[in-house]
Structures are given as C-alpha cells and as structure tokens.
Design a protein around this motif. Sequence first.
Motif, PDB file in Angstrom:
ATOM      1  N   SER A   1      37.059  55.874  28.644  1.00 18.90           N
ATOM      2  CA  SER A   1      36.113  56.121  27.556  1.00 18.90           C
ATOM      3  C   SER A   1      36.107  57.621  27.248  1.00 18.90           C
ATOM      4  O   SER A   1      36.624  58.423  28.020  1.00 18.90           O
ATOM      5  CB  SER A   1      34.711  55.691  27.976  1.00 18.90           C
ATOM      6  OG  SER A   1      34.228  56.595  28.964  1.00 18.90           O
ATOM      7  N   MET A   2      35.528  58.006  26.127  1.00 14.26           N
ATOM      8  CA  MET A   2      35.456  59.409  25.748  1.00 14.26           C
ATOM      9  C   MET A   2      34.770  60.232  26.822  1.00 14.26           C
ATOM     10  O   MET A   2      35.223  61.323  27.175  1.00 14.26           O
ATOM     11  CB  MET A   2      34.690  59.552  24.432  1.00 14.26           C
ATOM     12  CG  MET A   2      35.555  60.138  23.350  1.00 14.26           C
ATOM     13  SD  MET A   2      35.194  59.514  21.710  1.00 14.26           S
ATOM     14  CE  MET A   2      33.502  59.908  21.460  1.00 14.26           C
ATOM     15  N   LYS A   3      33.695  59.674  27.351  1.00 19.08           N
ATOM     16  CA  LYS A   3      32.916  60.380  28.359  1.00 19.08           C
ATOM     17  C   LYS A   3      33.738  60.554  29.649  1.00 19.08           C
ATOM     18  O   LYS A   3      33.782  61.629  30.248  1.00 19.08           O
ATOM     19  CB  LYS A   3      31.641  59.581  28.641  1.00 19.08           C
ATOM     20  CG  LYS A   3      30.498  60.422  29.156  1.00 19.08           C
ATOM     21  CD  LYS A   3      29.240  59.578  29.269  1.00 19.08           C
ATOM     22  CE  LYS A   3      28.418  60.070  30.447  1.00 19.08           C
ATOM     23  NZ  LYS A   3      27.443  59.090  30.895  1.00 19.08           N
ATOM     24  N   GLU A   4      34.405  59.476  30.060  1.00 16.11           N
ATOM     25  CA  GLU A   4      35.238  59.542  31.270  1.00 16.11           C
ATOM     26  C   GLU A   4      36.418  60.494  31.086  1.00 16.11           C
ATOM     27  O   GLU A   4      36.786  61.229  32.006  1.00 16.11           O
ATOM     28  CB  GLU A   4      35.788  58.153  31.614  1.00 16.11           C
ATOM     29  CG  GLU A   4      34.766  57.171  32.126  1.00 16.11           C
ATOM     30  CD  GLU A   4      35.358  55.756  32.232  1.00 16.11           C
ATOM     31  OE1 GLU A   4      35.022  55.063  33.197  1.00 16.11           O
ATOM     32  OE2 GLU A   4      36.136  55.351  31.344  1.00 16.11           O
ATOM     33  N   SER A   5      37.013  60.471  29.882  1.00 17.27           N
ATOM     34  CA  SER A   5      38.140  61.366  29.600  1.00 17.27           C
ATOM     35  C   SER A   5      37.710  62.815  29.743  1.00 17.27           C
ATOM     36  O   SER A   5      38.412  63.636  30.327  1.00 17.27           O
ATOM     37  CB  SER A   5      38.656  61.171  28.175  1.00 17.27           C
ATOM     38  OG  SER A   5      39.126  59.878  28.011  1.00 17.27           O
ATOM     39  N   MET A   6      36.556  63.128  29.187  1.00 19.45           N
ATOM     40  CA  MET A   6      36.079  64.508  29.234  1.00 19.45           C
ATOM     41  C   MET A   6      35.766  64.913  30.676  1.00 19.45           C
ATOM     42  O   MET A   6      36.064  66.033  31.085  1.00 19.45           O
ATOM     43  CB  MET A   6      34.848  64.651  28.334  1.00 19.45           C
ATOM     44  CG  MET A   6      34.542  66.064  27.944  1.00 19.45           C
ATOM     45  SD  MET A   6      35.940  66.927  27.173  1.00 19.45           S
ATOM     46  CE  MET A   6      35.684  66.487  25.465  1.00 19.45           C
ATOM     47  N   ALA A   7      35.194  63.994  31.455  1.00 14.35           N
ATOM     48  CA  ALA A   7      34.893  64.301  32.854  1.00 14.35           C
ATOM     49  C   ALA A   7      36.186  64.567  33.630  1.00 14.35           C
ATOM     50  O   ALA A   7      36.273  65.520  34.421  1.00 14.35           O
ATOM     51  CB  ALA A   7      34.108  63.158  33.494  1.00 14.35           C
TER      52      ALA A   7
ATOM     53  N   LEU B   1      51.430  66.270  33.083  1.00 12.23           N
ATOM     54  CA  LEU B   1      50.568  65.093  33.049  1.00 12.23           C
ATOM     55  C   LEU B   1      50.750  64.329  31.753  1.00 12.23           C
ATOM     56  O   LEU B   1      50.510  64.862  30.659  1.00 12.23           O
ATOM     57  CB  LEU B   1      49.101  65.513  33.206  1.00 12.23           C
ATOM     58  CG  LEU B   1      48.772  66.256  34.513  1.00 12.23           C
ATOM     59  CD1 LEU B   1      47.299  66.681  34.531  1.00 12.23           C
ATOM     60  CD2 LEU B   1      49.093  65.394  35.730  1.00 12.23           C
ATOM     61  N   ASP B   2      51.173  63.068  31.878  1.00 15.65           N
ATOM     62  CA  ASP B   2      51.428  62.256  30.699  1.00 15.65           C
ATOM     63  C   ASP B   2      50.258  61.307  30.457  1.00 15.65           C
ATOM     64  O   ASP B   2      50.174  60.247  31.074  1.00 15.65           O
ATOM     65  CB  ASP B   2      52.739  61.480  30.878  1.00 15.65           C
ATOM     66  CG  ASP B   2      53.310  61.012  29.544  1.00 15.65           C
ATOM     67  OD1 ASP B   2      52.612  61.152  28.521  1.00 15.65           O
ATOM     68  OD2 ASP B   2      54.450  60.515  29.545  1.00 15.65           O
ATOM     69  N   GLU B   3      49.379  61.702  29.585  1.00 13.90           N
ATOM     70  CA  GLU B   3      48.204  60.915  29.211  1.00 13.90           C
ATOM     71  C   GLU B   3      47.396  60.439  30.420  1.00 13.90           C
ATOM     72  O   GLU B   3      47.194  59.234  30.606  1.00 13.90           O
ATOM     73  CB  GLU B   3      48.619  59.736  28.320  1.00 13.90           C
ATOM     74  CG  GLU B   3      49.413  60.226  27.108  1.00 13.90           C
ATOM     75  CD  GLU B   3      49.382  59.268  25.927  1.00 13.90           C
ATOM     76  OE1 GLU B   3      48.527  58.378  25.910  1.00 13.90           O
ATOM     77  OE2 GLU B   3      50.206  59.440  25.014  1.00 13.90           O
ATOM     78  N   PRO B   4      46.910  61.375  31.225  1.00  6.96           N
ATOM     79  CA  PRO B   4      46.157  61.002  32.433  1.00  6.96           C
ATOM     80  C   PRO B   4      44.838  60.297  32.122  1.00  6.96           C
ATOM     81  O   PRO B   4      44.305  59.595  32.978  1.00  6.96           O
ATOM     82  CB  PRO B   4      45.890  62.349  33.129  1.00  6.96           C
ATOM     83  CG  PRO B   4      45.968  63.366  32.043  1.00  6.96           C
ATOM     84  CD  PRO B   4      46.991  62.845  31.070  1.00  6.96           C
ATOM     85  N   ALA B   5      44.337  60.452  30.904  1.00  9.52           N
ATOM     86  CA  ALA B   5      43.049  59.842  30.574  1.00  9.52           C
ATOM     87  C   ALA B   5      43.211  58.591  29.720  1.00  9.52           C
ATOM     88  O   ALA B   5      42.219  58.054  29.218  1.00  9.52           O
ATOM     89  CB  ALA B   5      42.163  60.857  29.853  1.00  9.52           C
TER      90      ALA B   5
END
Length: 237
Positions: free
Chosen positions: A165-171, A157-161
């Motif tokens: 946002s930080m919150k969305e990335s963590m989710a 996975l190449d930078e899937p997030a």
Amino acid sequence: MAETFAIEGGGLTRRYGGFTALDAVDLAVPDGEIRGLIGPNGAGKSTLIDVLSGRADDWQGSVRLRGADISRLSAQQRRRSGLARSFQRTNVFPELAVREQLEVASWRAETPNVDEVLHEMGLAAIAHMRAADVSYGDRRRLDLALALIGRPTVLLLDEPAAGLSMKESMALAELLRDLASRWKVTVLLVEHDMDVVFSICHRITVLHLGRVLAEGTPAEIRSIPEVVTAYLGSAVE
Ligand SMILES: Nc1ncnc2c1ncn2[C@@H]1O[C@H](COP(=O)(O)OP(=O)(O)O)[C@@H](O)[C@H]1O
Ligand SMILES: [Mg+2]
C-alpha cells in the motif's frame, strides 16, 4: 583527478535478438547517494539492474564498483565485492523460516550479520516463522533483508515496494533511507511509486526505450515535460 563512483556503468548495451533493450547507457552513482531509476514499463530498468549485477549473459559495456572494473566478474563474485541486489519478484524459499533464509544467504558472506539485519528490518519477532506464513509486507522486508546480508556497499533494488500500500511503501522507503545513511550504502532504486522516489532519492535517472532520457534532482526531473509525457504513457499498466 577523475571522481570515483560507488557504481558506474559505461556504454551498457543489451540486445534480445534484434531488439535493443538497453542502448549505450551511461550511469554513475556517487558514494552515499540514493539514485532513483524510473521509466515506463519496458524501459529497460530491470535489464539495467541485471547487467550491473552480472545476471545478463550477452551484453556490452563496462561496470565499475568503487573504481574497480568488475565487468568480467560473475554475479556471485560481484556480490562478494559488495554489490547486492533484490529482485522484482520475491525471491524467498517459502518453506524456510525467516532466520534460515538469511542464514542461507550469509553462508558465503564475509560479514554474516543475520541478527543485525533481522533487527534492522524489524523481522526479529517473526524470525522463526516460515516465509510462506508471514504477511506480504514482511515478505517484502525479507527480500530487502536478504540483500543486506554481508553489509553491501551498493544495493540495486528492483521495485522493493511492489504490491505494498502507499503507506507501507513509504514506511519501507524511510527504513531504506535511514539504513542507507547509517551503513553508508549507495542505492540504485527502481520504484513505481513517484511519491516514494521523489521523497527519498537524491537524484533520479529516467530511462525510456533503453536510453537515458534525463537525469537530475527530483525538482529538475519534475520540470521536464518529456518525463511527464513518458509517465502518462505508463499510467495505465
Ligand atoms: N528475456 C527477454 N527476452 C526478450 N525481450 C526481453 C527479455 N527481457 C526483457 N525483454 C524486453 O526488454 C525490454 C526491457 O525490459 P525490462 O528491463 O524488463 O523493462 P522494465 O524493467 O523497465 O519494465 C522490454 O521491451 C522487454 O520486453
Ligand atoms: Mg522491471
């Protein structure tokens, strides 16, 4: 007996003209591990994923998938063998509906698990929408969903997030961790957000100028001054 890894690269080298983007990199990820791949911009992370996934045309070294040498296989053949990847830039056809995109991806899959993936990735409710019309967060989940078609054994996975946002990335990261453990998928994750990397990765490999600078558990990596230095260099991108 030598351990068999889910994915293993040996002596991976990739040159662009006189420039060496990847310099004899060894990498071995055991079954079931989520491995973080970090390093400043230009370190060679995407190049490494290209080489492992069969998308580099001029490279040296060897790639093994669960012990089998796949170095000579094309990207499509590697994918059929269970090695899937996502791209740093979003890879969807904007005019197709979310479900159609997944159906296209499943044409050549032995396990056409479109409904399963829609459900797992929380995309079922928007399956009928055109990709162009869904939110950016949903589109990133669609990118990940495309890689999950066929139930791969290894995900690159190449930078899937990226762009979330930080919150969305963590989710998204927690979704990935949960799925990887239930489906027994081994993951190599390139990720910019260090909170994400340090919270979901079992081990981390640090690339710098095309070479492996360090490898270890999150706690080990955090305690290496060179890593901190390499990162300070990339803080302002
Ligand atoms: N097609 C290309 N032609 C020439 N140089 C390239 C090409 N792709 C990547 N590079 C160079 O290779 C190095 C590694 O790039 P990349 O793998 O994209 O790094 P990362 O993903 O870690 O940011 C960079 O210096 C980049 O400029
Ligand atoms: Mg990259």
